[in-house]
Design an enzyme around this catalytic site. Structure first.
Site, PDB file in Angstrom:
ATOM      1  N   GLY A  93       4.550  -3.803  13.151  1.00 34.99           N
ATOM      2  CA  GLY A  93       3.618  -4.023  12.051  1.00 34.99           C
ATOM      3  C   GLY A  93       3.429  -2.850  11.127  1.00 34.99           C
ATOM      4  O   GLY A  93       2.698  -2.958  10.137  1.00 34.99           O
ATOM      5  N   LYS A 130       9.340   1.544   6.934  1.00 41.17           N
ATOM      6  CA  LYS A 130      10.539   1.049   7.604  1.00 41.17           C
ATOM      7  C   LYS A 130      11.768   1.811   7.108  1.00 41.17           C
ATOM      8  O   LYS A 130      12.253   1.537   5.993  1.00 41.17           O
ATOM      9  CB  LYS A 130      10.696  -0.448   7.347  1.00 41.17           C
ATOM     10  CG  LYS A 130       9.516  -1.280   7.849  1.00 41.17           C
ATOM     11  CD  LYS A 130       9.715  -2.751   7.593  1.00 41.17           C
ATOM     12  CE  LYS A 130       8.452  -3.541   7.953  1.00 41.17           C
ATOM     13  NZ  LYS A 130       8.103  -3.440   9.372  1.00 41.17           N
ATOM     14  N   HIS A 168       3.435  13.900   1.995  1.00 48.33           N
ATOM     15  CA  HIS A 168       2.078  14.089   2.525  1.00 48.33           C
ATOM     16  C   HIS A 168       2.007  15.099   3.673  1.00 48.33           C
ATOM     17  O   HIS A 168       0.916  15.581   3.985  1.00 48.33           O
ATOM     18  CB  HIS A 168       1.513  12.759   3.027  1.00 48.33           C
ATOM     19  CG  HIS A 168       1.282  11.748   1.954  1.00 48.33           C
ATOM     20  ND1 HIS A 168       0.536  12.018   0.825  1.00 48.33           N
ATOM     21  CD2 HIS A 168       1.702  10.459   1.830  1.00 48.33           C
ATOM     22  CE1 HIS A 168       0.503  10.940   0.057  1.00 48.33           C
ATOM     23  NE2 HIS A 168       1.213   9.986   0.628  1.00 48.33           N
ATOM     24  N   HIS A 207       1.006   7.247  -4.607  1.00 45.99           N
ATOM     25  CA  HIS A 207       0.075   8.137  -3.910  1.00 45.99           C
ATOM     26  C   HIS A 207       0.244   9.576  -4.406  1.00 45.99           C
ATOM     27  O   HIS A 207       1.355  10.002  -4.734  1.00 45.99           O
ATOM     28  CB  HIS A 207       0.305   8.089  -2.398  1.00 45.99           C
ATOM     29  CG  HIS A 207       0.136   6.722  -1.810  1.00 45.99           C
ATOM     30  ND1 HIS A 207       1.197   5.863  -1.615  1.00 45.99           N
ATOM     31  CD2 HIS A 207      -0.967   6.073  -1.385  1.00 45.99           C
ATOM     32  CE1 HIS A 207       0.758   4.727  -1.097  1.00 45.99           C
ATOM     33  NE2 HIS A 207      -0.554   4.825  -0.947  1.00 45.99           N
ATOM     34  N   ASP A 267       6.696   2.706  -4.194  1.00 46.62           N
ATOM     35  CA  ASP A 267       5.473   1.919  -4.030  1.00 46.62           C
ATOM     36  C   ASP A 267       4.697   1.810  -5.335  1.00 46.62           C
ATOM     37  O   ASP A 267       3.657   1.153  -5.386  1.00 46.62           O
ATOM     38  CB  ASP A 267       4.583   2.487  -2.926  1.00 46.62           C
ATOM     39  CG  ASP A 267       4.391   3.984  -3.010  1.00 46.62           C
ATOM     40  OD1 ASP A 267       4.820   4.583  -4.016  1.00 46.62           O
ATOM     41  OD2 ASP A 267       3.820   4.573  -2.076  1.00 46.62           O
ATOM     42  N   ARG A 292       3.838  -3.788  -1.228  1.00 47.45           N
ATOM     43  CA  ARG A 292       2.938  -4.219  -0.153  1.00 47.45           C
ATOM     44  C   ARG A 292       1.652  -3.403  -0.101  1.00 47.45           C
ATOM     45  O   ARG A 292       0.587  -3.915   0.247  1.00 47.45           O
ATOM     46  CB  ARG A 292       3.703  -4.120   1.172  1.00 47.45           C
ATOM     47  CG  ARG A 292       2.964  -4.609   2.393  1.00 47.45           C
ATOM     48  CD  ARG A 292       3.909  -4.562   3.581  1.00 47.45           C
ATOM     49  NE  ARG A 292       3.218  -4.858   4.831  1.00 47.45           N
ATOM     50  CZ  ARG A 292       3.808  -4.832   6.016  1.00 47.45           C
ATOM     51  NH1 ARG A 292       5.090  -4.529   6.107  1.00 47.45           N
ATOM     52  NH2 ARG A 292       3.131  -5.109   7.113  1.00 47.45           N
TER      53      ARG A 292
END
Length: 543
Positions: free
Chosen positions: A25, A29, A139, A176, A262, A268
């Site tokens: 989950g 990936k 990060h 981000h 992203d 997502r």
């Protein structure tokens, strides 16, 4: 475009990278990198670039930024023994968002090795553009994991570039904020960090326009906070003028670009509305400056779109056109129903009004006016770029580079784009020496007074950072020492730090991102079963 004007591209990929699996989950990936590579194979793009299997980064290389005890922990921890090291898991912020999985340390080695290897190719002049889609993990901090990132390959690649280039520009177009890279170089003018990101109640919660750097790095951190729904036109209206001004004024010797996908429409975990072409326009624009360019991956959680985006941007680096109809490939079913390369933006509302964007842009351009043009540099090392081999022998010391005089090493530093600036700096140094020889006592007194004022201001900044919960002091000071304190051998001084900050703070923001992240890491056998079923997993491409 004629063949003789096309860029030499070095592309780094290891076939093992797609086998790593974070947790059931978990949105991150590594399989997406294998999907991208398979598209490049079937588009036959690989024939037009130099393809390399990255040399895994050594422990010695990774501790040029990360603390020794943190890297030792990553090397030691496994799903089988993690329950015996609960305190260390908490200390290094490893657990749920950044889970322990089989091959964690090897994953870090490959990701980091590709980015360092790309920097070396650029330094040696063997490539104009280097690409490592397994990198871009922006990060990670000096002493802890964060936001799915364990080892900060970007910081390590920039440190490699700084051996040759006086100034390095870092650009982050992930949704981000690039907090780990900004934090590492927050107090130096040798690296300028520029990040376009969503800001507010959103991980990691940093990256306000007021965050401009500190001490020697003041005004060398640039942040553009964005709202939901930004589209291609709005993004280009801020990206081009800001980066155009920075390139004119800062004059970097090399560029590192984190291309987190992203920020694409339909991600997502994201909420922007960029098309693949709009995302790629940023890469295309930076490539026009004809400066060594390192292109890295990053976020991206609707993996069919990540593969599309990075395949397209590889072609952009090569000045190649890809047809919109995808070639048949091993993951063809992932791209159903249309099997096209490009995706269409949605009709979501763009909350970034022209007035808001103009106001933030003007504030950033005003901050840039405080910068000196092409800031000066003082280093005492040679510009050797050879990586330490598998036996971790110091090549430079064996060849006797450590015996060079610092002045000679400085005068022989490569990089034609920096020669004029270097000569100007040397001229200024000579003038200063002549003034000292003339014995101007009044000026010496004035300099002492200014130093005292600077120390007081530095102390105030440090106190403000502590009160505001700002940058991690150890990480900032260590990297500042690394880039200002090169020994004669050209190797960076590794400043060891046994301390680490707790892994709390931003984890709650990240957890709000995730719809489902398992609290416990699967056993080795479970992970093997999940890997085998990975190609059939309906959630691989996101909802």
């Amino acid at each position: 475009m004629s063949a003789d004007t096309k860029k030499r591209v070095a592309y780094f990929y290891d076939a093992e990278i797609g086998n790593f699996y974070y947790a059931p989950g978990h949105p991150m990936k590594p399989h997406r990198i294998r999907m991208c590579h398979n598209l490049l194979l079937n588009y036959r793009v690989y024939e037009k670039m130099d393809v390399f299997r990255p040399q895994p980064a050594s422990e010695r290389e990774m501790t040029k930024f990360h603390s020794d005890d943190y890297i030792s922990f990553l090397k030691m921890i496994t799903p089988q023994n993690m329950h015996d090291h609960i305190k260390q898991l908490q200390r290094f912020n490893v657990g749920e968002d950044c889970p322990v999985f089989d091959g964690l340390y090897e994953f870090c080695q490959l990701s980091t090795g590709g980015s360092i290897g790309g920097a070396v190719k650029l330094n040696m002049g063997k490539a104009d553009v280097a690409v490592n889609w397994a990198g871009g993990l922006h990060h990670a901090k000096k002493c802890e994991a964060s936001g799915f990132c364990y080892a900060n390959d970007i910081v390590l690649a920039i440190l490699e570039l700084l051996k040759v280039h006086q100034r390095v520009l870092y650009i982050d177009i992930d949704i981000h904020h690039g907090d780990g890279v900004e934090e590492a170089f927050f107090t130096t003018d040798r690296v300028m960090t520029v990040s376009f990101h969503k800001y507010g109640e959103y991980f990691p919660g940093t990256g306000d326009t007021k965050d401009v750097g500190a001490k020697g790095g003041k005004y060398y951190a640039v942040n553009f906070p964005l709202r939901d729904g930004i589209d291609d036109e709005s993004y280009a209206s801020i990206f081009r003028p800001i980066l155009g001004k920075i390139m004119e004024q800062y004059q970097p010797g090399a560029i590192v670009m984190q291309c987190g996908a992203d920020s694409l429409v339909g991600d997502r975990l994201g909420s922007f509305n960029l098309s693949i072409k709009g995302h790629g326009k940023c890469v295309e624009f930076m490539k026009t400056f004809n400066i060594p360019l390192l292109i890295l991956g990053g976020g991206g959680y609707t993996i069919r779109n990540v593969a599309r985006c990075w395949a397209y941007e590889t072609a952009v680096a090569l000045d190649e056109q890809l047809r919109n109809e995808l070639p048949y490939n091993d993951y063809y079913e992932y791209f159903a129903p249309d099997h096209h390369l490009h995706i269409s933006p949605s009709n979501m509302e763009n909350l970034n009004t022209p007035d808001y964007l103009a106001r933030i842009k003007e504030r950033i351009l005003d901050n840039l006016r405080h910068q000196p043009s092409a800031p000066g540099l003082q280093i005492g090392g040679s510009a050797e770029t050879a990586r330490v081999d598998s036996k971790e022998e110091d090549v430079d010391e064996k060849e006797g580079d450590g015996d060079k005089d610092p002045k000679e090493a400085k005068s022989t530093e490569p990089g034609d784009t920096n020669k004029d600036h270097k000569n100007n700096g040397e001229t200024k140094d000579k003038v200063k020496e002549e003034e000292k020889e003339e014995g101007k006592e009044e000026e010496e007194k004035q300099e002492k007074e200014e130093m005292e004022v600077d120390e007081e201001e530095g102390a105030k900044i440090k106190e403000e950072d502590k009160e505001e919960g700002g940058k991690e002091e150890g990480g900032d000071d260590t990297v500042r020492d690394l880039i200002n304190g090169m020994p004669k051998s050209g190797k960076f001084v590794v400043k060891k730090d046994a301390g680490a900050s707790g892994g709390e703070g931003n984890s709650k923001l990240l957890q709000n991102h995730l719809q489902k992240v398992a609290g416990k890491t699967a056993s080795s056998s479970q992970q093997q079963q999940l890997r085998e079923q990975q190609n059939k997993d309906a959630n691989l491409g996101g909802p």
